[in-house]
Design a protein around this motif. Structure first.
Motif, PDB file in Angstrom:
ATOM      1  N   VAL A  45      69.428  11.249  69.659  1.00  0.00           N
ATOM      2  CA  VAL A  45      68.038  10.878  69.398  1.00  0.00           C
ATOM      3  C   VAL A  45      67.155  11.253  70.582  1.00  0.00           C
ATOM      4  N   PHE A  46      67.599  10.957  71.788  1.00  0.00           N
ATOM      5  CA  PHE A  46      66.826  11.268  72.995  1.00  0.00           C
ATOM      6  C   PHE A  46      66.612  12.771  73.143  1.00  0.00           C
ATOM      7  N   VAL A  47      67.676  13.538  72.953  1.00  0.00           N
ATOM      8  CA  VAL A  47      67.585  14.998  73.109  1.00  0.00           C
ATOM      9  C   VAL A  47      66.634  15.597  72.083  1.00  0.00           C
ATOM     10  N   VAL A  48      66.729  15.154  70.840  1.00  0.00           N
ATOM     11  CA  VAL A  48      65.849  15.694  69.793  1.00  0.00           C
ATOM     12  C   VAL A  48      64.391  15.324  70.062  1.00  0.00           C
ATOM     13  N   LEU A  49      64.151  14.075  70.436  1.00  0.00           N
ATOM     14  CA  LEU A  49      62.772  13.619  70.645  1.00  0.00           C
ATOM     15  C   LEU A  49      62.117  14.257  71.860  1.00  0.00           C
ATOM     16  N   THR A  50      62.898  14.576  72.878  1.00  0.00           N
ATOM     17  CA  THR A  50      62.333  15.083  74.131  1.00  0.00           C
ATOM     18  C   THR A  50      62.324  16.604  74.232  1.00  0.00           C
ATOM     19  N   ASN A  51      62.841  17.294  73.227  1.00  0.00           N
ATOM     20  CA  ASN A  51      62.844  18.760  73.244  1.00  0.00           C
ATOM     21  C   ASN A  51      62.015  19.301  72.083  1.00  0.00           C
ATOM     22  N   PRO A  52      60.810  19.794  72.357  1.00  0.00           N
ATOM     23  CA  PRO A  52      59.944  20.332  71.289  1.00  0.00           C
ATOM     24  C   PRO A  52      60.613  21.426  70.466  1.00  0.00           C
ATOM     25  N   SER A  53      61.531  22.183  71.082  1.00  0.00           N
ATOM     26  CA  SER A  53      62.207  23.266  70.355  1.00  0.00           C
ATOM     27  C   SER A  53      63.121  22.730  69.255  1.00  0.00           C
ATOM     28  N   LEU A  54      63.444  21.433  69.317  1.00  0.00           N
ATOM     29  CA  LEU A  54      64.321  20.821  68.315  1.00  0.00           C
ATOM     30  C   LEU A  54      63.535  20.043  67.259  1.00  0.00           C
ATOM     31  N   HIS A  55      62.213  20.136  67.300  1.00  0.00           N
ATOM     32  CA  HIS A  55      61.390  19.441  66.312  1.00  0.00           C
ATOM     33  C   HIS A  55      61.306  20.273  65.039  1.00  0.00           C
ATOM     34  N   GLU A  56      62.485  20.511  64.470  1.00  0.00           N
ATOM     35  CA  GLU A  56      62.623  21.267  63.235  1.00  0.00           C
ATOM     36  C   GLU A  56      63.312  20.397  62.193  1.00  0.00           C
ATOM     37  N   PRO A  57      63.169  20.746  60.901  1.00  0.00           N
ATOM     38  CA  PRO A  57      63.702  19.892  59.831  1.00  0.00           C
ATOM     39  C   PRO A  57      65.155  19.467  60.008  1.00  0.00           C
ATOM     40  N   MET A  58      66.042  20.413  60.325  1.00  0.00           N
ATOM     41  CA  MET A  58      67.459  20.070  60.426  1.00  0.00           C
ATOM     42  C   MET A  58      67.716  19.053  61.530  1.00  0.00           C
ATOM     43  N   TYR A  59      67.077  19.235  62.690  1.00  0.00           N
ATOM     44  CA  TYR A  59      67.313  18.344  63.816  1.00  0.00           C
ATOM     45  C   TYR A  59      66.635  16.990  63.601  1.00  0.00           C
ATOM     46  N   ILE A  60      65.520  16.978  62.886  1.00  0.00           N
ATOM     47  CA  ILE A  60      64.870  15.712  62.539  1.00  0.00           C
ATOM     48  C   ILE A  60      65.791  14.895  61.632  1.00  0.00           C
ATOM     49  N   LEU A  61      66.439  15.554  60.686  1.00  0.00           N
ATOM     50  CA  LEU A  61      67.376  14.874  59.781  1.00  0.00           C
ATOM     51  C   LEU A  61      68.611  14.390  60.542  1.00  0.00           C
ATOM     52  N   ILE A  62      69.112  15.197  61.477  1.00  0.00           N
ATOM     53  CA  ILE A  62      70.247  14.767  62.304  1.00  0.00           C
ATOM     54  C   ILE A  62      69.860  13.553  63.140  1.00  0.00           C
ATOM     55  N   CYS A  63      68.638  13.578  63.681  1.00  0.00           N
ATOM     56  CA  CYS A  63      68.131  12.445  64.463  1.00  0.00           C
ATOM     57  C   CYS A  63      68.037  11.194  63.590  1.00  0.00           C
ATOM     58  N   ASN A  64      67.571  11.362  62.360  1.00  0.00           N
ATOM     59  CA  ASN A  64      67.467  10.233  61.434  1.00  0.00           C
ATOM     60  C   ASN A  64      68.845   9.677  61.090  1.00  0.00           C
ATOM     61  N   LEU A  65      69.818  10.573  60.939  1.00  0.00           N
ATOM     62  CA  LEU A  65      71.189  10.141  60.654  1.00  0.00           C
ATOM     63  C   LEU A  65      71.750   9.338  61.825  1.00  0.00           C
ATOM     64  N   ALA A  66      71.455   9.786  63.055  1.00  0.00           N
ATOM     65  CA  ALA A  66      71.915   9.067  64.244  1.00  0.00           C
ATOM     66  C   ALA A  66      71.248   7.698  64.356  1.00  0.00           C
ATOM     67  N   LEU A  67      69.933   7.657  64.090  1.00  0.00           N
ATOM     68  CA  LEU A  67      69.215   6.375  64.123  1.00  0.00           C
ATOM     69  C   LEU A  67      69.765   5.406  63.083  1.00  0.00           C
ATOM     70  N   ASN A  68      70.054   5.933  61.898  1.00  0.00           N
ATOM     71  CA  ASN A  68      70.599   5.065  60.853  1.00  0.00           C
ATOM     72  C   ASN A  68      71.998   4.578  61.208  1.00  0.00           C
ATOM     73  N   GLY A  69      72.770   5.419  61.909  1.00  0.00           N
ATOM     74  CA  GLY A  69      74.088   5.001  62.373  1.00  0.00           C
ATOM     75  C   GLY A  69      73.992   3.845  63.357  1.00  0.00           C
ATOM     76  N   ILE A  70      73.003   3.918  64.252  1.00  0.00           N
ATOM     77  CA  ILE A  70      72.770   2.821  65.199  1.00  0.00           C
ATOM     78  C   ILE A  70      72.388   1.550  64.447  1.00  0.00           C
ATOM     79  N   PHE A  71      71.463   1.706  63.499  1.00  0.00           N
ATOM     80  CA  PHE A  71      70.988   0.561  62.714  1.00  0.00           C
ATOM     81  C   PHE A  71      72.124  -0.052  61.893  1.00  0.00           C
ATOM     82  N   GLY A  72      72.868   0.785  61.177  1.00  0.00           N
ATOM     83  CA  GLY A  72      73.930   0.289  60.311  1.00  0.00           C
ATOM     84  C   GLY A  72      75.039  -0.409  61.077  1.00  0.00           C
ATOM     85  N   SER A  73      75.505   0.210  62.152  1.00  0.00           N
ATOM     86  CA  SER A  73      76.593  -0.392  62.925  1.00  0.00           C
ATOM     87  C   SER A  73      76.138  -1.669  63.633  1.00  0.00           C
TER      88      SER A  73
END
Length: 320
Positions: A45-73
């Motif tokens: 989540v930190f890497v995706v949010l802090t790197n503008p080059s990763l602000h693309e659909p695939m990485y946003i979805l990966i970031c969302n999956l990671a956030l949901n993993g934190i929330f769910g666990s």
């Protein structure tokens, strides 16, 4: 209230009794798993949010999956660990309803995100020339926010329907609360809950799983046209994604239908063993499969370590 029933303040989690005998084995193991989920997911989540080059659909979805993993666990592990350490086997009615809501939100957000990632890969592989137009970061964020709000409202209604019921039973055959395990304890008729739950599961689950199946079938067809080496690499990635999703989905499906099977009375250990993998394996494997193995994301994750290593080498040269 009907039939002289009473509202029980506390519910008993029978699954905790199953783990009690080996709690000094399960506590360290579950702590390591939870810590691993948190560390890997937070890094992504930190890497995706802090790197503008990763602000693309695939990485946003990966970031969302990671956030949901934190929330769910986090809806599951802290209480489970605390209960095992303190030998507590009960949960308040309100606490149980809250945990059931959060668990459902996690499960449906997970399916939604998997569907989004599958569709993203479908457009990238099958419609590469139109991908930049059809799949933009703004569209992905908008869809994620709106879909999450709709899901939350739909799931909240399901919990409110359960909250209105007087409960005569107190025993839940698991280590956590889920909606159906609560409302089957009711003293009154639960037809409304059952109908709403079935419609919700069929409509939402069918919609998202249809997207996943549609996307991966078309990706598979395209993979058949590639060279042998490219096809093997693509199929390995595709297979890994599907296995990880299948582990989650089977656990989710078990929670959704087990009490609707009626005549089948599974032991508590079976309930725990069949439902726990959805909260253990996907949140732990998602950062590895979708994060560490994604080259652009991996390179950004290891960059700070490379800088530290380079700085250490420079300092050693200066000392010499």
């Amino acid at each position: 209230m009907e039939n002289g029933s009473t509202i029980r303040k506390d519910l008993e989690l029978l699954g905790l009794k199953e783990l009690e005998g080996l709690k000094y084995f399960y506590c360290p193991l579950l702590s390591v798993i939870y810590l691993g989920i948190l560390i890997m997911s937070i890094v992504i989540v930190f890497v995706v949010l802090t790197n503008p080059s990763l602000h693309e659909p695939m990485y946003i979805l990966i970031c969302n999956l990671a956030l949901n993993g934190i929330f769910g666990s986090s809806t599951y592990f802290p209480k489970l660990l605390m209960d095992l350490l303190t030998s507590t086997k009960t949960i308040s009615r309100d606490g149980c309803l809250t945990q059931a809501l959060f668990i459902m939100v996690y499960a449906y957000l997970e399916i939604m995100t998997f569907a989004g990632m599958a569709y993203d890969r479908y457009l990238a592989v099958c419609h590469p020339l139109q991908y930049a137009i059809l799949m933009t970061s703004a569209k992905v964020i908008k869809v994620l926010i709106n879909s999450s709000l709709v899901l939350f409202i739909v799931l909240l209604v399901s919990i409110l329907l359960t909250a209105r019921l007087p409960l005569c039973g107190t025993q839940i055959k698991n280590v956590f609360c889920d909606n159906m395990s609560i409302f089957i304890l009711a003293c009154t008729d639960t037809t409304v809950n059952n109908i709403y739950g079935i419609i919700m599961i069929l409509v939402i689950t069918f919609f998202f799983t249809s997207i996943i199946v549609f996307s991966y079938v078309h990706i598979y067809i395209v993979c058949l046209r590639l060279s042998k080496e490219s096809r093997q690499k693509a199929m390995h990635t595709l297979g890994t994604h599907l296995i990880n999703f299948s582990i989650f989905f089977l656990g989710f499906l078990f929670l959704a239908i087990r009490h609707r099977l009626g005549t089948i009375n599974l032991p508590v250990s079976a309930d725990v063993g069949l439902s726990m993998p959805s909260f253990l394996i996907p949140p732990l494997m998602n950062p590895l499969i979708f994060g560490v193995r994604t080259e652009a994301l991996k390179s950004k994750m290891v960059l700070p370590f490379k800088k530290v290593d380079a700085l250490q080498k420079l300092l050693r040269r200066i000392k010499k």
